[in-house]
Enzyme design. Sequence first.
Site, PDB file in Angstrom:
ATOM      1  NE  ARG A  36      -2.221  -1.585   3.399  1.00 52.79           N
ATOM      2  CZ  ARG A  36      -2.877  -1.265   4.620  1.00 52.79           C
ATOM      3  NH1 ARG A  36      -3.929  -0.480   4.962  1.00 52.79           N
ATOM      4  NH2 ARG A  36      -2.005  -1.859   5.686  1.00 52.79           N
ATOM      5  N   GLY A 450     -26.162   1.444  14.880  1.00 49.71           N
ATOM      6  CA  GLY A 450     -24.968   0.404  15.213  1.00 49.71           C
ATOM      7  C   GLY A 450     -23.877   0.899  15.892  1.00 49.71           C
ATOM      8  CB  CYS A 534      -6.653  -0.774   0.844  1.00 54.52           C
ATOM      9  SG  CYS A 534      -5.624   0.434  -0.274  1.00 54.52           S
ATOM     10  CG  HIS A 712     -22.346   9.202   4.497  1.00 55.44           C
ATOM     11  ND1 HIS A 712     -23.770   9.261   4.487  1.00 55.44           N
ATOM     12  CD2 HIS A 712     -21.756   7.952   4.667  1.00 55.44           C
ATOM     13  CE1 HIS A 712     -23.920   7.846   4.494  1.00 55.44           C
ATOM     14  NE2 HIS A 712     -22.844   7.154   4.430  1.00 55.44           N
ATOM     15  CB  CYS A 744     -25.018   5.268   7.844  1.00 56.89           C
ATOM     16  SG  CYS A 744     -24.176   3.775   7.256  1.00 56.89           S
TER      17      CYS A 744
HETATM   18  N1  GLN Z   1     -24.526  -1.384  11.715  1.00 52.54           N
HETATM   19  C1  GLN Z   1     -23.669  -0.874  11.073  1.00 52.54           C
HETATM   20  C2  GLN Z   1     -23.042   0.220  11.391  1.00 52.54           C
HETATM   21  O1  GLN Z   1     -23.576   0.954  12.232  1.00 52.54           O
HETATM   22  C3  GLN Z   1     -24.175  -0.819   9.633  1.00 52.54           C
HETATM   23  C4  GLN Z   1     -23.088  -0.248   8.490  1.00 52.54           C
HETATM   24  C5  GLN Z   1     -23.480   0.037   7.252  1.00 52.54           C
HETATM   25  O2  GLN Z   1     -24.594   0.360   7.140  1.00 52.54           O
HETATM   26  N2  GLN Z   1     -22.738   0.142   6.207  1.00 52.54           N
HETATM   27  O3  GLN Z   1     -21.806   0.559  11.324  1.00 52.54           O
HETATM   28 ZN    ZN Z   2     -25.537   2.105   6.499  1.00 45.46          ZN
END
Ligand code: GLN
Ligand code: ZN
Length: 774
Positions: A36, A450, A534, A712, A744
Site C-alpha cells: 500500500r 449500530g 483499501c 457522511h 447510517c
Molecule cells: N450496523 C452497521 C454500523 O452501524 C451498519 C453499517 C452499514 O450500514 N454500512 O456501522
Molecule cells: Zn448504513
Amino acid sequence: MSISTPGTSPAGHTSGPVAAPFTTTIPGTPRIGPRRELKRAIEGYWAGRVSATDLEQTAADLRRDTSAQLVAAGFDSIPINTFSYYDQILDTAVLVGALPARYDGIADPLDRYFAAARGTGEIAPLEMTKWFDTNYHYLVPEIGPDTTFTCHPDKVLAEVSEAHAQGVDARPVVIGPITFLALSKPVDGAAAPLSRIDDVVAVYVELLDRLAEAGVGWVQIDEPVLVTDYADDLTALAGSVYSTLADATSRPAIFVNTYFGDPGESLAALARTPVEAIGVDLVEGSVDTVVSVPELADKLLVAGVVNGRNIWRTDLDKALATLGTLLGSARSLAVSTSCSTLHVPYTLDAEDGLDDNLRGWLAFAAQKYDEVGVLSRALRNGRESETAAFDASSAALATRESDPRVHVAAVRERLAAITDDDVTRGNANDRIAAQNARLGLPTLPTTTIGSYPQTSAIRLARAALRSGEIDTAEYERRMRAEIDDVIALQEKIGLDVLVHGEPERNDMVQYFAEQLDGFFATANGWVQSYGTRCVRPPILYGDVVRTHPMTVDWITYAQSLTNKPVKGMLTGPVTILAWSFVRDDQPLSVSADQIALAIRDETVDLEDAGIHIIQVDEPALRELLPLRDADKRTYLDWAVRAFRLATSGVSDTSQIHTHLCYSEFGEVIGAIADLDADVTSIEAARSAMEVLDDLNEVGFSNGVGPGVYDIHSPRVPGTAEIEKSLRAALTAVGPQRLWVNPDCGLKTRATPEVIASLTNLVTAAATVRGDVEN
Ligand code: GLN
Ligand code: ZN
C-alpha cells in the site's frame, strides 16, 4: 518480448495500422502497491508530509515494478495508464476536459484532481458509486448543458514516454467513450450524457492521433458497459462509435475490451467495425457468443480465460480447452485475464497462515500472471511444454474437491431440509402488536444504526492485541469499557433503543468471517475500494459453520448496563457475500443460505439471552444486482429468501430490524418490502423522503426509520431541520410506523459531533411526538 511495429497504412486504405498481434497480456493490474505504498504516499501528500515530487517518484516506482513483473511473466504487450492517483473514471473526465467548473479556481492540476475526488472545505467532490458489480467505487462525472469536451492527454502521454524509455512495449489503456458517458450523470437540467457521444468521440479521435504520433502501436479502449443493460441502444452505439474511431486517419491499432459479463450482440457489432482486436470475458461470458460471430475471423481475439476478479486458482486444462475451441474463430488469439486484476490482492506470497491445501487453491494477481503465461505458451507450444504447471494445477484442485471443510455433510443436510416455514414469520400486524406490548416503546422511537465512533483507544487496543502487547482478556476488558461509555452516553442523550456500539468490529464482515468456519481472513490481501481506501475481503472457501455464539456476550453485557432495550447487531448473508471473495464451485444462493443459517442460529441465541430487538444489516442488498435485466429477478428472490431464513427463527414477539444504505434503491425497492423486517432503517437524508413514497408504492407497511440526517459529513444537523424531515416523513407513513434515526452507523464520526447531532435528534423527536400525541 515481441516488438510491435507502429505506423499507419496509406491514407484512404481501410486495412488500418500495422501492429503485430500480441499473444499474452492482461487488461490492467492493481496499483495501490504491494504494501500500500501509494496509499501512504498520497495520504502523506494530503497531510503535507510528502512532496509532489516524492509522490510522483513512488508512483513511477510502482509502475516500473508492475511492468517489469509482467515482462518477466512472458507478457508481450504491457498495459499502461491503468495507474491512477485516485480513479480511472476521474482520469477519463480529466482526459476529455470535463471536470465541473467549480474546480477551475484550483491552479495546480494535482490539487484540482484531488479536489474533484475528495472535495475541499468549500467545494463538493464528485459523487462516488460502485463500479459495475465489483467492490471498487468510481467518481461520477457530471455532464451539464455547458460541459465542453477537449483533449488533455498529458497523463497518458507521460506514461507512454516513461514506458518507452524503459524499453517496455506499452499499450495505453483508456476508458471508452460509451462507458464514460453511460456512467456519467446529467446535471443542471442537461440531457442524458450519452446524447453527447459525438462530441466525446471527436476527443478520442484526437487522442488516437496523439498516441500514434507518440509511437504507440496498440491502444486498449475499455467498454465494460457493453455487457450491461444500463442504457438502450448500446449495441448500435458500439457499432457506430468504433466505426468512427477505426476510420480515424492517424491512429494506433485498436483493441476494444469488454469485461464483467457477456457482450451479447455488441460483440458482432464491434466485430463488424474495422478495429483490430476485441477482448471478451470468457469467465462470465460464453464461448457460444464468440463462435457465433464470423466477423471475428480477421481480428485478434483477446480471450479472458483466467478470472481477473476472484482469487481462485485456474483449472488450466479447462481454460486451455476453452482456448482450443476459439482457435478457428479469430485470425489470432491472445491469452488474458477476464478483467483487470485491480480487484484482487497483489500476491499470495504475502500470506502466512494459509495451510498447504488452501494455499494451493488460490491465485492472487501475481499467480494469475503466471497462469496467463503458462496458458499462452501451452496454446502455442503444446500442453506438454508446460506439463509441470498443468499437473500442479490439477493436483491442487483435486484436494479442493475432497477437502472436508469444503463439503460438510451436516450443513448440506440442514440446507436440504429447509421448508417454507423456515422463511416465514407470522402476520406482520400481529407481530408488531405483540412486540409493542412487550417493549413498551414511545411513539416515534429513537435509535441509532449500530456503530459509535471508533475511538483511538479502540484502535490502540486492537493494535496492542495484534502485537501481543496485551492478551485477549485485557482486550475484552477494554472493549467492555467502551461499551460502558457508549451505553452511558445514549442514556444521557435519551435515546429509546440502545446499541452496544460495535467497538469490537473493525469491519463488520471481517468480524463475522473471523468467527465462522469456512472463511479465511487474509493478513495482507488488500484491494482498492476507492481512492486510498483499501479493504481486505475475507475468502469464503468452505461450508459455513458457526461453532460458537459470535455476539451474545457483547450484547448481553451492554444490556446488563441499562433498563432500556439494547438492539442486537448482526450482518446479513447478502452483505457478507458481497464484501467477500466467494466460492466459485457452487451457486451464490447456496452460500447465502449457509451464511443465513449461521446468522439464524445467532438470532436464536440472542433471543434466548433476553435480547428482543435484533438488527440484521443488509447495506449491500443492491450491490450484487446482476448487470443484465434478465438475471435480476432470480437474484432478488434468493437474496430475500436468505434474509428471511436468517431472521425467521425468532418468535413473533422479537423485533427484527434491518438497515440499508447507499441510496438508489430503485430496482430493489420491492425486495426491501419482501424482506418483511419489522423495522427498516434506510438512508434517506439526501433524497428528501422520496424513499418513503417509493416504499408506499410497493405496499410496504412495516416500521420504517428514514435517516433524518446524513452521517457522511461532520456537519451537525439543527433541531428544526430534523423536525422538518420528521414532519415530511409523517405525511408519508403516519406516526404508528415511524422510527427516528441517523442514516447510517456512526463509526467514522467524532464523539462531540455525535453527541450534538443525537441530542438534536432526540429533541426534535420529542417535539414532533408531542404534536402527534395531542
Ligand atoms: N450496523 C452497521 C454500523 O452501524 C451498519 C453499517 C452499514 O450500514 N454500512 O456501522
Ligand atoms: Zn448504513
